[in-house]
Structure formats: structure tokens, C-alpha cells
Design a protein around this motif. Structure first.
Motif, short mmCIF file in Angstrom:
data_model
loop_
_atom_site.label_atom_id
_atom_site.label_comp_id
_atom_site.label_asym_id
_atom_site.label_seq_id
_atom_site.Cartn_x
_atom_site.Cartn_y
_atom_site.Cartn_z
N ARG A 140 0.83 -1.22 0.00
CA ARG A 140 0.00 0.00 0.00
C ARG A 140 0.86 1.26 0.00
N SER A 141 1.98 1.21 0.70
CA SER A 141 2.82 2.40 0.79
C SER A 141 3.46 2.74 -0.55
N GLN A 142 3.51 1.80 -1.47
CA GLN A 142 4.13 2.03 -2.77
C GLN A 142 3.11 2.34 -3.87
N MET A 143 1.82 2.41 -3.49
CA MET A 143 0.77 2.65 -4.48
C MET A 143 0.03 3.94 -4.19
N HIS A 144 -0.58 4.48 -5.24
CA HIS A 144 -1.46 5.63 -5.08
C HIS A 144 -2.58 5.53 -6.11
N LEU A 145 -3.66 6.23 -5.85
CA LEU A 145 -4.80 6.22 -6.77
C LEU A 145 -4.38 6.75 -8.13
N GLY A 146 -4.83 6.10 -9.18
CA GLY A 146 -4.50 6.51 -10.54
C GLY A 146 -3.21 5.93 -11.08
N GLN A 147 -2.46 5.23 -10.24
CA GLN A 147 -1.17 4.67 -10.65
C GLN A 147 -1.36 3.56 -11.67
N LEU A 148 -0.49 3.53 -12.67
CA LEU A 148 -0.49 2.45 -13.65
C LEU A 148 0.31 1.28 -13.08
N VAL A 149 -0.28 0.11 -13.12
CA VAL A 149 0.36 -1.10 -12.58
C VAL A 149 0.11 -2.26 -13.54
N GLN A 150 0.77 -3.34 -13.28
CA GLN A 150 0.44 -4.60 -13.93
C GLN A 150 -0.18 -5.48 -12.85
N PHE A 151 -1.08 -6.36 -13.25
CA PHE A 151 -1.69 -7.27 -12.29
C PHE A 151 -1.79 -8.66 -12.88
N PHE A 152 -1.79 -9.62 -11.98
CA PHE A 152 -1.90 -11.01 -12.40
C PHE A 152 -3.38 -11.33 -12.60
N ASN A 153 -3.76 -11.66 -13.83
CA ASN A 153 -5.15 -11.99 -14.15
C ASN A 153 -5.37 -13.48 -13.90
N GLY B 236 -3.18 -2.23 -15.81
CA GLY B 236 -4.34 -1.68 -15.12
C GLY B 236 -4.00 -0.37 -14.44
N GLN B 237 -5.04 0.23 -13.86
CA GLN B 237 -4.88 1.50 -13.14
C GLN B 237 -5.58 1.37 -11.79
N VAL B 238 -4.90 1.79 -10.72
CA VAL B 238 -5.45 1.70 -9.37
C VAL B 238 -6.62 2.66 -9.24
N VAL B 239 -7.78 2.10 -8.85
CA VAL B 239 -9.00 2.89 -8.71
C VAL B 239 -9.30 3.18 -7.24
N SER B 240 -9.13 2.17 -6.38
CA SER B 240 -9.34 2.37 -4.94
C SER B 240 -8.55 1.30 -4.19
N MET B 241 -8.27 1.61 -2.91
CA MET B 241 -7.51 0.69 -2.07
C MET B 241 -8.27 0.48 -0.77
N LYS B 242 -8.44 -0.76 -0.39
CA LYS B 242 -9.10 -1.14 0.85
C LYS B 242 -8.06 -1.76 1.78
N ASP B 243 -8.53 -2.30 2.92
CA ASP B 243 -7.62 -2.88 3.90
C ASP B 243 -6.76 -3.99 3.31
N SER B 244 -7.38 -4.94 2.63
CA SER B 244 -6.61 -6.09 2.14
C SER B 244 -6.74 -6.30 0.63
N ARG B 245 -7.48 -5.41 -0.05
CA ARG B 245 -7.68 -5.57 -1.49
C ARG B 245 -7.53 -4.23 -2.19
#
Length: 167
Positions: free
Chosen positions: A39-52, A61-70
Motif C-alpha cells: 500500500r505504501s508504494q501505491m497511489h490512486l490513478g497509478q499504472l500497474v500490472q496485475f496477475f489476471n 491496469g490502473q489503481v481505482v481504490s484501495m481497501k484494507d486487504s484488497r
């Protein structure tokens, strides 16, 4: 019972051994230290890759929101929102330097415990909106510390607190 499996032995492992291995992996991925580090390395709107998970491939993908564990990510190809574990995210490497590689291999930071903190200590933490806060512990509870900062009291769990040396 101890598992003594090597990666090349996995196809011949028993179902029981694979089940134990999956349990161990789930416990490691759910470690709060790993989640806080991600979480400390991410921010909203950040471009990332994710395992599908369905096709086993990395996708953009792009980070839309961050919750406690997801974390919720917008799949840039399909334009769908996907909820993922933080472990499924691969941050876009800005510049792959040896120092960056060594940092990514570092163990997760130590988790604070109740015994590590005292009333009157200056601490910092990151709130639910990922804003860094600085304050003073005014009360120690069983599972949390009450931290006074900016005229407001916050109840913060011990693993999320960090000691402040100079402020």
C-alpha cells in the motif's frame, strides 16, 4: 508434518501436500507487513500490472481504490473493474537498477507490537486516505493506540504505527 518439496517436485506432490502449501502461501500473503508495504508504494490513478487469475497472464491496469486487504484496478484492456489481493499487483518499474531490485527483495518491515509503544511517544502512521499523520500516543488500548494529531484522536492498530526519531 514438514513439507520438503522443491518446485520441480510439485507435479508429483500429493493433494494433501499441495493443500498444505496453499495454506502456507495464503498465510504469508495475508501478512499485514506485506499489505502495508504494498500500500505504501501505491497511489490512486497509478499504472500497474496485475496477475489476471483466469488466464494466468500479466495485464495492464490502473489503481481505482484501495481497501484494507484488497485493491480495485481498472483493466485497461477490457475496461472492467477488478478486485485483487495486493499480492497480485506488479508495480511498473521506473528504472530497473540493482538498488531497486535489492529493495524489492528486502523483507517486509517489522510489525509494531503493543509492548513497543508508550504514552507520550511521537509516532507516525498512514490513515485510510493514505495521508501520512504525525502525532503523540495519548492512550494504549488492547489492540490499538489512541494517537492525538492535528486536534483529532485516531485509534490506530500497533502494526500501522512507526516510531518518530526527529520531528
Amino acid at each position: 508434518m514438514r513439507l520438503n518439496l522443491k518446485i520441480e517436485d510439485l507435479p508429483m506432490a500429493t493433494s494433501s501436500e499441495l493443500y498444505q502449501l496453499s495454506w502456507i502461501i495464503e498465510k504469508l500473503l495475508a501478512d499485514p507487513r506485506r499489505i502495508v508495504q504494498a500500500r505504501s508504494q501505491m497511489h490512486l490513478g497509478q499504472l500497474v500490472q496485475f496477475f489476471n487469475w483466469p488466464d494466468g497472464k500479466l495485464r495492464a491496469g490502473q489503481v481505482v481504490s484501495m481497501k484494507d486487504s484488497r485493491v480495485n484496478v481498472l483493466d485497461l484492456e477490457t475496461k472492467r473493474h477488478i478486485s485483487l489481493s495486493y499480492a497480485g499487483i506488479v508495480l511498473e518499474p521506473a528504472a530497473e537498477t540493482p538498488a531497486a531490485r535489492d529493495e524489492s527483495l528486502a523483507p517486509p518491515p517489522e510489525v509494531g507490537r503493543r509492548e513497543d509503544f508508550r504514552v507520550g511517544q511521537r509516532v507516525s502512521f498512514t490513515d485510510a486516505d493514505l495521508q501520512h499523520r504525525l502525532g503523540v500516543i495519548v492512550r494504549i488500548n488492547q489492540q490499538t493506540a489512541t494517537v492525538s494529531c492535528d486536534g483529532r484522536n485516531w485509534r490506530v492498530s500497533f502494526p500501522l504505527l512507526r516510531h518518530v526519531v526527529n520531528a
